[in-house]
Design a protein around this motif. Structure first.
Motif, PDB file in Angstrom:
ATOM      1  N   PRO A   1       0.792  -1.237   0.000  1.00 18.18           N
ATOM      2  CA  PRO A   1       0.000   0.000   0.000  1.00 18.18           C
ATOM      3  C   PRO A   1       0.822   1.284   0.000  1.00 18.18           C
ATOM      4  N   VAL A   2       2.136   1.213   0.180  1.00 15.61           N
ATOM      5  CA  VAL A   2       2.958   2.434   0.129  1.00 15.61           C
ATOM      6  C   VAL A   2       2.818   3.115  -1.230  1.00 15.61           C
ATOM      7  N   THR A   3       2.577   2.332  -2.272  1.00 19.54           N
ATOM      8  CA  THR A   3       2.444   2.919  -3.612  1.00 19.54           C
ATOM      9  C   THR A   3       1.240   3.845  -3.719  1.00 19.54           C
ATOM     10  N   LEU A   4       0.261   3.726  -2.820  1.00 14.76           N
ATOM     11  CA  LEU A   4      -0.913   4.599  -2.862  1.00 14.76           C
ATOM     12  C   LEU A   4      -0.595   6.022  -2.423  1.00 14.76           C
ATOM     13  N   LEU A   5       0.575   6.256  -1.815  1.00 15.43           N
ATOM     14  CA  LEU A   5       0.922   7.613  -1.395  1.00 15.43           C
ATOM     15  C   LEU A   5       1.067   8.558  -2.584  1.00 15.43           C
TER      16      LEU A   5
ATOM     17  N   ALA B   1      -5.132  -3.586  -4.868  1.00 17.10           N
ATOM     18  CA  ALA B   1      -4.766  -2.514  -3.941  1.00 17.10           C
ATOM     19  C   ALA B   1      -3.337  -2.663  -3.466  1.00 17.10           C
ATOM     20  N   VAL B   2      -2.904  -3.906  -3.275  1.00 14.19           N
ATOM     21  CA  VAL B   2      -1.518  -4.145  -2.849  1.00 14.19           C
ATOM     22  C   VAL B   2      -0.546  -3.858  -3.977  1.00 14.19           C
ATOM     23  N   GLY B   3      -0.963  -4.152  -5.218  1.00 15.56           N
ATOM     24  CA  GLY B   3      -0.123  -3.873  -6.369  1.00 15.56           C
ATOM     25  C   GLY B   3       1.048  -4.803  -6.517  1.00 15.56           C
TER      26      GLY B   3
ATOM     27  N   VAL C   1     -10.146  -3.872   3.886  1.00 14.95           N
ATOM     28  CA  VAL C   1      -9.935  -2.740   4.798  1.00 14.95           C
ATOM     29  C   VAL C   1     -10.636  -2.988   6.131  1.00 14.95           C
ATOM     30  N   ALA C   2     -11.874  -3.447   6.075  1.00  8.90           N
ATOM     31  CA  ALA C   2     -12.600  -3.722   7.317  1.00  8.90           C
ATOM     32  C   ALA C   2     -11.945  -4.850   8.109  1.00  8.90           C
TER      33      ALA C   2
ATOM     34  N   SER D   1      -0.152  -0.186   7.937  1.00  9.19           N
ATOM     35  CA  SER D   1      -0.496  -0.781   6.644  1.00  9.19           C
ATOM     36  C   SER D   1      -1.953  -0.525   6.292  1.00  9.19           C
ATOM     37  N   THR D   2      -2.849  -0.636   7.261  1.00  8.67           N
ATOM     38  CA  THR D   2      -4.269  -0.387   6.999  1.00  8.67           C
ATOM     39  C   THR D   2      -4.508   1.070   6.632  1.00  8.67           C
ATOM     40  N   GLY D   3      -3.839   1.974   7.327  1.00  9.43           N
ATOM     41  CA  GLY D   3      -3.983   3.387   6.988  1.00  9.43           C
ATOM     42  C   GLY D   3      -3.527   3.686   5.572  1.00  9.43           C
TER      43      GLY D   3
END
Length: 876
Positions: free
Chosen positions: A387-391, A405-407, A530-531, A572-574
């Motif tokens: 998820p770091v790529t979502l930044l 989402a993980v990519g 996410v949940a 990680s969730t955030g």
């Protein structure tokens, strides 16, 4: 009235006490002799015998030997001058060997068959017979040199026989026969001449090749080659255990290790690449035979070799047993088959194996489990760090599934068994944590078991065994077993509570990993992922809070591990929630509430502070989200970010001296730094944010415990906000704005010093002087005219002199620093010109000369620096 026993009873009592004293004295003398023997270096021996039970036990001290003080180094004994003799003999033997090789390879064709045979036979017989005569005369080194020559000659004889008598025979087959014949010859020769050290190791080296080369010569399949390697390894093991001479045993040990490893690699390769369960049976038999051989050797070997043999046996059993079902399942599920087979060797805790061999088998089982867990690391890293790529693309839209989402591009289908592996190991560790006392009782016979034939306690030294084993416990060492969590044993072992805590912590980590990877393997929808991760954080926080409060097992490993994992999953969730605006608010709101609730429920201590800090961070992120949702630019959203730091100041005032207050306020201060960083691109907003931060610092300074730091910080922030505001307004004469502040500030400082002579000059005059001197210095560095630097230099000089006259530290240091920087600004152009005109070698030379001078007068410079420091320290 005092009772006086009859003489006979009193005499019997005295005899019993004297007997106890004699027994205690004998025990202490035995221990003292062992300690002296351990401190004394071992005496060299010519040919030590093979005694497996004595390995690891101390050598007995010489009776009546005087005790030496600690650190005593015995004088070197004069050695015989044999170094030159050994060099000469080595060179001579080497030259003779070279000559023999040259004769065989070069001059062989110039002689007939009879001449060739006669020459080689005569030289070989002479080289073999000469050591017998030399040994009778005590010339051992010369005999060794000629024995080495004889070894080379026998090899040349074998080559000559193949080249002349049997040139058409297969090379590998002839080599196998020749190696077997030469090994038998040199074994008989070495046993006959026991004083020679070379023949027996040479025979061991030659014995490595007959079976291997024979199998290759016959074109045998790989499985037969593996059996040949294993048979050779068994032969080496027998020599290592019962052979004669240290050199032969060491050589056999090395050769057996290589051959056994090769046999295991052959069996493992055939088992892994088998086309079905039936194809894996034959390699499994080879591996099981290797395991039996390793255990047989470990039964009589010393401690280190016994543990290594047990480990090899355990790994071989796992490969043999797990290879059959692994060949029948898909590739992604083979790791589960080997894991289940790896758990089977743990049953040795109840078997009648020697302790060290059983420990080796358990190490092998643990290694298999660890290897299975290592296979889960790529998947866990992808789920956590993906998820770091979502930044780089916040709120771009909700993806379809967890994997997108993980990519990550991992082959998730091949990781299908990974969650099952993690869950299985987590369940076993959780069961061990839950029923630890029963597990300790099951393992008790293994821990207390003695090695056969040792004659000592488990430590291998007299007088250090457990009382149950008949040995006396060392002073200060309890006889309670280590697994029960009692007093430490003679050798440091982890306590039962620590091992139980480690099992519980491992169960928590692996259970979390199993749940996390399950979502990626099943590719659940994004909302479910996410949940699920948010609920996982809630469960880990509950475990951390409950474990910290229960203290049932006396170990903090489980709650601390749960806390660390909860923080990692929360991050990680955030990051995962950043794909959607609604998910971001929901996740960070839930995380903030969860950590705040955990902080309320947790007891006082580090966990409570960590929970409070995490809640503060979550609130800061939410305030940043609010600015983005309102469509504000980053510098316009900076004042909103200050809402959480303001709440932390109020929260700190409410908690006062509570240990949680300081971490929360420091976290709020970090949020204020984030707000300042956001406002940097726009100077007016930066001045506003700095002023607001100054207000918050002033609010914190109201409390006496925060005043020493927050007061200075508030003054600095207000001054800095003023400078930034002046710079943003492009004011060219800041003194018009700073002097009206400086003069009243200095007057107030003067009045305070009159009322309180002990007040610091930094408190009284520092803010007022800095308000004018520092902005003027900043402008002077960019001012091309000479008036401002001149006036600033004069003012700084006056302030410096006043500080020296009245012994005021703030005036002296501030004035001196501004004066030095102002003078440097004026001299900088000339320094640059001079530096350009100097030769290139001169600056390094001057720097080196300066270093030499400083180094030569280092002590004097150090004393001067200390005097200067003391003088400044005495100023106010």
């Amino acid at each position: 009235m005092e009772h006086v026993p009859p003489p006979a009873e009193e005499l019997a009592r005295l005899d019993r006490e004297l007997a106890e004293l004699d027994a205690r004295r004998a025990q202490l003398l035995t221990r003292r002799a062992w300690l002296l023997a351990a401190l004394r270096p071992p005496a060299p021996t010519a040919a030590p015998g093979w005694n497996p039970s004595a390995w690891g036990a101390p050598a007995a001290g010489r009776p009546g030997a005087p005790a030496q003080p600690w650190g005593h180094v015995p004088p070197k004994q004069p050695s015989a001058p044999r170094s030159a003799q050994n060099v000469l003999l080595t060179l001579g033997g080497l030259l003779l060997t070279v000559a023999a090789i040259a004769f065989t390879l070069v001059s062989w064709g110039s002689m007939g068959i009879g001449g060739r045979s006669a020459v080689l036979a005569a030289v070989t017989v002479g080289a073999l017979a000469a050591p017998v005569v030399l040994l009778r005369r005590g010339l051992t080194a010369t005999a060794e040199a000629l024995a080495a020559l004889a070894l080379v000659l026998t090899l040349l004889d074998a080559y000559a026989v193949h080249a002349v008598a049997a040139p058409d025979t297969d090379g590998l087959g002839f080599t196998a026969v020749a190696a077997a014949v030469l090994a038998a010859l040199w074994t008989a020769y070495g046993l006959a001449l026991g004083k020679l050290h070379l023949p027996l190791p040479a025979a061991v080296v030659l014995a490595q090749w007959p079976l291997l080369f024979g199998a290759w010569a016959a074109g045998a399949p790989a499985l037969v080659v593996g059996w040949a390697l294993l048979a050779t390894a068994v032969l080496d093991g027998a020599i290592a255990l019962w052979g004669k001479g240290t050199g032969a045993r060491v050589t056999a040990c090395l050769g057996g290790s290589v051959m056994a490893f090769s046999a295991l690699m052959v069996g493992l390769t055939l088992s892994v690449t088998a086309s079905g369960p039936l194809g894996a049976l034959a390699p499994g038999v080879l591996l099981l035979t290797a395991a039996a051989a390793a255990l047989a050797g470990a039964w009589r070997a010393p401690r280190g070799f016994a543990r290594a043999g047990g480990a090899v046996a355990g790994l071989a059993v796992v490969a043999a047993v797990g290879g059959v079902p692994a060949a029948a399942v898909p590739e992604g599920w083979r790791v589960l088959a080997y894991l289940l087979a790896g758990l089977a060797p743990a049953a040795v805790v109840r078997a009648r194996l020697p302790r060290n061999a059983a420990i080796g088998v358990l190490v092998a089982s643990a290694a298999v489990v660890a290897g299975a867990l290592v296979g889960a690391l790529p998947g866990l890293a992808a789920v956590l760090l993906g998820p770091v790529t979502l930044l780089s693309d916040v709120w771009s839209g909700s993806p379809e599934g967890f994997r997108s989402a993980v990519g990550s591009t991992l082959p998730w289908s091949e990781l299908a068994a990974t969650p099952v592996v993690l869950a299985l190991v987590a369940g076993l560790l959780g069961a061990a944590y839950r029923w630890w006392p029963s597990l300790a009782r099951i393992a008790a016979p293994l821990i207390a078991r003695e090695e056969p034939g040792s004659g000592t306690g488990p430590t291998g030294a007299p007088g250090t065994g457990t009382p149950e084993a008949g040995g006396a416990a060392a002073p200060g060492v309890s006889g309670a077993p280590w697994y029960a969590g009692g007093a430490p044993a003679a050798r440091r072992r982890p306590s039962g509570a620590a091992l139980r805590g480690a099992a519980g912590a491992g169960a928590a980590v692996l259970g979390w990993g199993a749940l996390l990877l399950s979502g990626a393997v099943l590719d659940v929808p994004y909302a479910v992922a996410v949940a699920g991760e948010t609920l996982l954080v809630a469960g880990l926080l509950a475990l951390a809070v409950r474990g910290a409060g229960s203290g049932r097992d006396g170990s903090a490993a489980v709650p601390v591990t749960a806390l660390v994992v909860a923080l990692a999953v929360a991050v990680s969730t955030g990051l995962l929630s950043l794909a959607s605006e609604g998910a971001s608010y929901a996740v960070f709101g839930a995380l903030t509430a969860l950590f705040a609730g955990a902080a309320v429920r947790a007891g006082a201590g580090v966990p409570r502070a960590v929970f409070a800090v995490a809640a503060t961070v979550g609130g800061t992120v939410l305030s940043g989200f609010a600015g983005r949702s309102l469509g504000l630019a980053p510098h316009e959203a900076a004042p909103l970010v200050l809402l959480v730091p303001a709440l932390t100041v109020l929260f700190g005032a409410r908690l006062r001296r509570n240990p949680v207050a300081l971490p929360v306020e420091l976290t709020g201060a970090l949020g204020a730094l984030v707000a300042v960083a956001l406002a940097v691109p726009d100077a007016p907003f930066l001045a506003l944010v700095l002023a607001l931060c100054g207000v918050l610092a002033a609010g914190a300074a109201v409390r006496p415990e925060r005043r020493p730091v927050a007061g200075y910080l508030a003054a600095a922030l207000f001054v800095l906000a003023t400078w930034v505001r002046l710079a943003a307004s492009e004011v060219s004469f800041p003194e018009a704005y700073t002097l009206p502040v400086t003069v009243p500030a200095l007057v107030v400082g003067f009045l305070r010093r009159r009322k309180d002579p002990g007040a610091s000059s930094w408190t009284a005059y520092g803010p007022g002087l800095a308000a004018t001197l520092l902005p003027s210095l900043a402008v002077a560095w960019t001012d091309p005219d000479w008036q401002r630097p001149l006036l600033l230099g004069v003012a700084a000089l006056v302030i410096t002199l006043l500080g020296a006259r009245y012994r005021l530290q703030a005036l002296l240091l501030l004035g001196g620093a501004v004066l030095a920087l102002d003078g440097l600004h004026e001299l900088a152009p000339y320094v640059v010109q001079v530096a350009g005109a100097l030769p290139r070698w001169l600056p390094p030379a001057l720097a080196g000369l300066l270093l030499l001078v400083v180094g030569a007068t280092y002590e004097q410079r150090l004393r001067d620096a200390r005097r200067l420091k003391d003088a400044l320290g005495r100023m106010r």
